[in-house]
Design a protein around this motif. Sequence first.
Motif, PDB file in Angstrom:
ATOM      1  N   ILE A 281       6.460   2.549  -9.272  1.00  0.00           N
ATOM      2  CA  ILE A 281       6.485   1.104  -8.907  1.00  0.00           C
ATOM      3  C   ILE A 281       7.035   0.891  -7.665  1.00  0.00           C
ATOM      4  CG2 ILE A 281       7.063  -1.493  -9.693  1.00  0.00           C
ATOM      5  CD1 ILE A 281       6.991  -0.082 -12.510  1.00  0.00           C
ATOM      6  N   PHE A 282       5.985   0.085  -6.246  1.00  0.00           N
ATOM      7  CA  PHE A 282       6.234   0.273  -5.349  1.00  0.00           C
ATOM      8  C   PHE A 282       6.316  -1.498  -4.977  1.00  0.00           C
ATOM      9  CE2 PHE A 282       4.598   4.343  -5.024  1.00  0.00           C
ATOM     10  CZ  PHE A 282       5.608   5.349  -4.454  1.00  0.00           C
ATOM     11  N   LEU A 283       7.786  -1.742  -4.195  1.00  0.00           N
ATOM     12  CA  LEU A 283       7.044  -3.355  -3.153  1.00  0.00           C
ATOM     13  C   LEU A 283       7.176  -3.040  -2.064  1.00  0.00           C
ATOM     14  CD1 LEU A 283      10.610  -4.329  -5.194  1.00  0.00           C
ATOM     15  CD2 LEU A 283       8.562  -5.100  -5.975  1.00  0.00           C
ATOM     16  N   VAL A 284       6.006  -3.747  -1.818  1.00  0.00           N
ATOM     17  CA  VAL A 284       5.186  -3.224   0.053  1.00  0.00           C
ATOM     18  C   VAL A 284       5.009  -4.679   0.307  1.00  0.00           C
ATOM     19  CG1 VAL A 284       3.146  -2.580   0.703  1.00  0.00           C
ATOM     20  CG2 VAL A 284       3.936  -1.244  -1.502  1.00  0.00           C
ATOM     21  N   ASP A 285       5.518  -4.930   1.745  1.00  0.00           N
ATOM     22  CA  ASP A 285       5.089  -5.797   2.493  1.00  0.00           C
ATOM     23  C   ASP A 285       3.546  -5.948   3.163  1.00  0.00           C
ATOM     24  OD1 ASP A 285       4.905  -7.379   4.485  1.00  0.00           O
ATOM     25  OD2 ASP A 285       7.902  -6.724   5.011  1.00  0.00           O
ATOM     26  N   LYS A 286       3.879  -7.296   2.488  1.00  0.00           N
ATOM     27  CA  LYS A 286       1.461  -8.075   2.645  1.00  0.00           C
ATOM     28  C   LYS A 286       1.420  -7.378   4.338  1.00  0.00           C
ATOM     29  CE  LYS A 286      -2.082  -8.686   1.510  1.00  0.00           C
ATOM     30  NZ  LYS A 286      -2.528  -8.681   2.580  1.00  0.00           N
ATOM     31  N   LYS A 329      -7.664  -5.421   3.492  1.00  0.00           N
ATOM     32  CA  LYS A 329      -8.323  -5.736   4.285  1.00  0.00           C
ATOM     33  C   LYS A 329      -8.679  -6.965   3.610  1.00  0.00           C
ATOM     34  CE  LYS A 329     -10.119  -3.530   7.821  1.00  0.00           C
ATOM     35  NZ  LYS A 329     -11.224  -3.117   8.668  1.00  0.00           N
ATOM     36  N   LYS A 330      -9.568  -6.647   1.653  1.00  0.00           N
ATOM     37  CA  LYS A 330      -9.842  -7.897   1.390  1.00  0.00           C
ATOM     38  C   LYS A 330      -8.559  -8.582   0.506  1.00  0.00           C
ATOM     39  CE  LYS A 330     -14.257  -5.387   0.411  1.00  0.00           C
ATOM     40  NZ  LYS A 330     -14.651  -4.318  -0.134  1.00  0.00           N
ATOM     41  N   ASP A 331      -7.482  -8.374   0.971  1.00  0.00           N
ATOM     42  CA  ASP A 331      -6.639  -8.661  -0.171  1.00  0.00           C
ATOM     43  C   ASP A 331      -6.845  -8.859  -1.629  1.00  0.00           C
ATOM     44  OD1 ASP A 331      -4.088 -10.107  -0.244  1.00  0.00           O
ATOM     45  OD2 ASP A 331      -4.723 -11.719  -0.342  1.00  0.00           O
ATOM     46  N   SER A 332      -7.270  -7.729  -1.700  1.00  0.00           N
ATOM     47  CA  SER A 332      -7.502  -7.247  -3.775  1.00  0.00           C
ATOM     48  C   SER A 332      -6.108  -7.372  -4.295  1.00  0.00           C
ATOM     49  CB  SER A 332      -7.980  -5.731  -3.603  1.00  0.00           C
ATOM     50  OG  SER A 332      -8.773  -5.351  -5.134  1.00  0.00           O
ATOM     51  N   THR A 353      -2.517  -0.129 -10.416  1.00  0.00           N
ATOM     52  CA  THR A 353      -2.967  -1.713 -10.303  1.00  0.00           C
ATOM     53  C   THR A 353      -1.524  -2.666  -9.231  1.00  0.00           C
ATOM     54  OG1 THR A 353      -1.194  -1.344 -12.123  1.00  0.00           O
ATOM     55  CG2 THR A 353      -3.355  -1.987 -12.257  1.00  0.00           C
ATOM     56  N   ALA A 354      -1.791  -3.883  -9.019  1.00  0.00           N
ATOM     57  CA  ALA A 354      -1.177  -4.566  -7.757  1.00  0.00           C
ATOM     58  C   ALA A 354      -1.007  -6.201  -8.169  1.00  0.00           C
ATOM     59  CB  ALA A 354      -1.596  -4.713  -5.965  1.00  0.00           C
ATOM     60  N   VAL A 364       4.621  -9.984  -0.784  1.00  0.00           N
ATOM     61  CA  VAL A 364       5.380  -8.936  -1.042  1.00  0.00           C
ATOM     62  C   VAL A 364       3.846  -8.303  -2.642  1.00  0.00           C
ATOM     63  CG1 VAL A 364       7.337  -7.135  -2.323  1.00  0.00           C
ATOM     64  CG2 VAL A 364       7.432  -8.992  -1.157  1.00  0.00           C
ATOM     65  N   GLN A 365       3.787  -7.475  -2.445  1.00  0.00           N
ATOM     66  CA  GLN A 365       2.839  -6.401  -3.208  1.00  0.00           C
ATOM     67  C   GLN A 365       3.673  -5.396  -4.195  1.00  0.00           C
ATOM     68  OE1 GLN A 365      -0.109  -4.200  -0.952  1.00  0.00           O
ATOM     69  NE2 GLN A 365      -1.696  -6.332  -1.963  1.00  0.00           N
ATOM     70  N   ILE A 366       3.687  -5.699  -5.577  1.00  0.00           N
ATOM     71  CA  ILE A 366       3.960  -5.327  -6.739  1.00  0.00           C
ATOM     72  C   ILE A 366       3.446  -3.408  -7.543  1.00  0.00           C
ATOM     73  CG2 ILE A 366       6.054  -4.726  -9.039  1.00  0.00           C
ATOM     74  CD1 ILE A 366       5.845  -8.160  -8.148  1.00  0.00           C
ATOM     75  N   VAL A 367       2.941  -2.922  -6.385  1.00  0.00           N
ATOM     76  CA  VAL A 367       1.902  -2.084  -6.735  1.00  0.00           C
ATOM     77  C   VAL A 367       2.349  -1.485  -7.986  1.00  0.00           C
ATOM     78  CG1 VAL A 367       0.192  -0.364  -5.894  1.00  0.00           C
ATOM     79  CG2 VAL A 367       1.499  -2.054  -4.025  1.00  0.00           C
ATOM     80  N   THR A 368       2.223  -1.059  -8.866  1.00  0.00           N
ATOM     81  CA  THR A 368       2.217   0.442  -9.968  1.00  0.00           C
ATOM     82  C   THR A 368       1.305   1.157  -9.502  1.00  0.00           C
ATOM     83  OG1 THR A 368       2.748  -1.353 -11.428  1.00  0.00           O
ATOM     84  CG2 THR A 368       2.027   0.555 -12.527  1.00  0.00           C
ATOM     85  N   ILE A 369       1.533   2.379 -10.318  1.00  0.00           N
ATOM     86  CA  ILE A 369       0.772   3.478  -9.489  1.00  0.00           C
ATOM     87  C   ILE A 369       0.665   4.520 -10.536  1.00  0.00           C
ATOM     88  CG2 ILE A 369      -0.292   5.179  -8.249  1.00  0.00           C
ATOM     89  CD1 ILE A 369       1.016   4.075  -5.622  1.00  0.00           C
ATOM     90  N   ARG A 370      -0.300   4.701 -11.347  1.00  0.00           N
ATOM     91  CA  ARG A 370      -1.064   5.873 -12.484  1.00  0.00           C
ATOM     92  C   ARG A 370      -1.088   6.794 -12.194  1.00  0.00           C
ATOM     93  NH1 ARG A 370      -1.592   3.082 -18.566  1.00  0.00           N
ATOM     94  NH2 ARG A 370       0.657   2.866 -17.518  1.00  0.00           N
TER      95      ARG A 370
END
Length: 736
Positions: A281-286, A329-332, A353-354, A364-370
């Motif tokens: 899990i990452f917290l990423v500055d948008k 760019k698509k703010d997905s 998933t974010a 901030v994006q909350i990004v989960t990586i599996r």
Amino acid sequence: MHDDSTDGSIQHGQKSHDESLFRRMVEESRDGICITRNGMFKYVNNAFCSMLGYPVDEILAMRGADLLAPWDKERMMGQHFNRMAGKGGNEIDKTTLIRKDGSYIEIEMYAGPIEFEGALASFISARDITERSRLQDDLQESEQKYRMLIENARDGIIITQDGKFKFVNKALCDILEYSENELIETSFLSVVAEEDRERLKQYHVQRMSGSRHTMIYEARAITKSGKTVHLEINTSYLDYNGRHATFIILRDLSERKAMEEILITSEKKYRKLFEAESDAIFLVDKETGNIMDANPAASRIYGYSHEEFTRLKNIDLSAEPELTREATKKDSVFIPVRYHKKKNGTSFAVEITAGMTEFENRKVQIVTIRDITERIRVQKALENSEDRYRRVIQSLQEGLFVIQDEKFIFVNEAIVAILGYNVTEMIGRPFHEVIPPENLGHISLMYAQRQDGVKGSWSYESSLLHKDGVTRIPVILSTNLTEVDGKPAVVGTAKDITARIRSEEELKTAHKRLEEINHRLEFIIEERTRELTEANTQLFKLQKENLQSQFDVLRQQVNPHFLFNSLNVLTSLIRIEPELAEKFTEHLAKVYRYVLENKDNELVQLTTELDFLDAYIFLLNIRFMGKLRFRINIPENSKTCMVIPLAMQLLIENAIKHNAMSKKSPLVIDVFIDEKNNLNIVNNLQEREAHMASTGVGLKNIQNRYLLLNNTIPEFEKTKTHFIARIPLVCDAMGL
């Protein structure tokens, strides 16, 4: 020698000059002036003719009674005859006259007897007050409308003068639990919490002296029942009864404050989950793409340390950076990147998933990586679902509306925001146009019954139809019968409960999570039991006694009865008080987490045990509803001492088990430190009538645990009125 003829000529000239001056004043007067004799007009000025729309010659041919409105004719004629007969003095009165075009005007008139052309006549001065009367009627109507809005407002509204209540509305009385008579002329500071009084007193002094200060602030108030409520106070100035006063709007923030406390607890809980999660899990500055935080699983998967992650951007982890840029760019909210790379350069398939949130005023994006290397074919279809997760945030205030003749005659900004209209579009709109077709019959029936004065519950859940004609907005509708412009009307509020319904679903998920925790605890207990039975040496026997002692305490705290009672309480709260149910869930989780974290510890700090006790007492207070009373007095210098974990909880549970309690005769438990530095847990005796004999296992358990520590043994004493437990504290460095 005096010349009489000359003197008479001078007097005659002066009299003629005065009469000319007075005539000119009468002719140019803005008030209508007339003279009548025997009911006929003998003189009228220009202003009187203009006022009624007649020329002079027509009025002089009329009777005064011809101009009086029918409903005023008898009264005015009677007053005129009395006045001319000397039975009444000069008077100022109001009446209504008929203009030549048939319209009516209201006048304020002065009338009295006068000598005219050698005979007794009536002098009348008339002023047109039609516009003034209309303005007075409009003002009275406006005051009535605003009084209705103030009385039905959900926020408390007050006026204070000289620090005392001069006006309070119903909402303020409901918040403070006092009647209007109890509050009027009492000090405003008398309902303010003692710790906030001095601050509010300074604000008042600054405000009344004209100094600048915060006009919107928060403070606590004490209700009549002793409950503390958090208030937002919005102040302004006005003149009241000719003197300077303060106009104040009070909003109850208690619910919001409770939610803030829940959020703080929730943040700690989710930090635990964040660290325990097996996925990265990452917290990423948008804006910058910098990695702000990463959980331990991320270091295990990628091979970077936490410090190294904070020097990277999210794109540095991708083995396909161009795809990552396009997705950004698509703010997905779901980034379909297929491969990431580890610190050693190897690539692997991932599922990402974010979600978007705000943290410290930044997006901030909350990004989960599996890692999906082994199941990439199964996940391929999911990678194209960019809209799989969507964050929905609604923050709408409660709406206020007034319906008369089945149409909206007043709406506030909140209700139009809920429904998607503007105020102009809502005023005059039939209320059934905002009701979904499937609810129209029921709500129309409720409206008709309300109009007829039928008594019953007028607060219920329903839904409103959005301007788009499709969307149903779940709300709690509350209505009340009132009167506007002398006609029946319905005033109501609409509270958007979309967020509450979502919370109920989350509580169901939390309920399921608690059941999983219980299953895990049962498994741990079984494992500990199996390990104890395998010990066969004296050394292992001592360890077995220690573990068995811990097991007994653990079993006392997590036995199924306690869990099931707690779950039953939680189930009841979910529908009735969802906010309280969420808080209950958090405290229950805190109790079980404490048991798991400290079950193997011989000693814990007293301050840690007290934090656990706060959560446990919260659950008991919800469960027993006023039948328990706790009084805890622990000095700060004793909180660093050590005590065996769960000792206080075991003694409190023991008191509950062996004593009867009720709201009239609550069970009172005192917790304090005596002069010998013993922790005392004392409860009043109210032993149950039908009661099994105590086995003493719980108290023996505590004694054995202190025996294993080679420490002073706890003391237990039962008097005629109290049961006293004295638990020694360990405060020296060796004990720690």
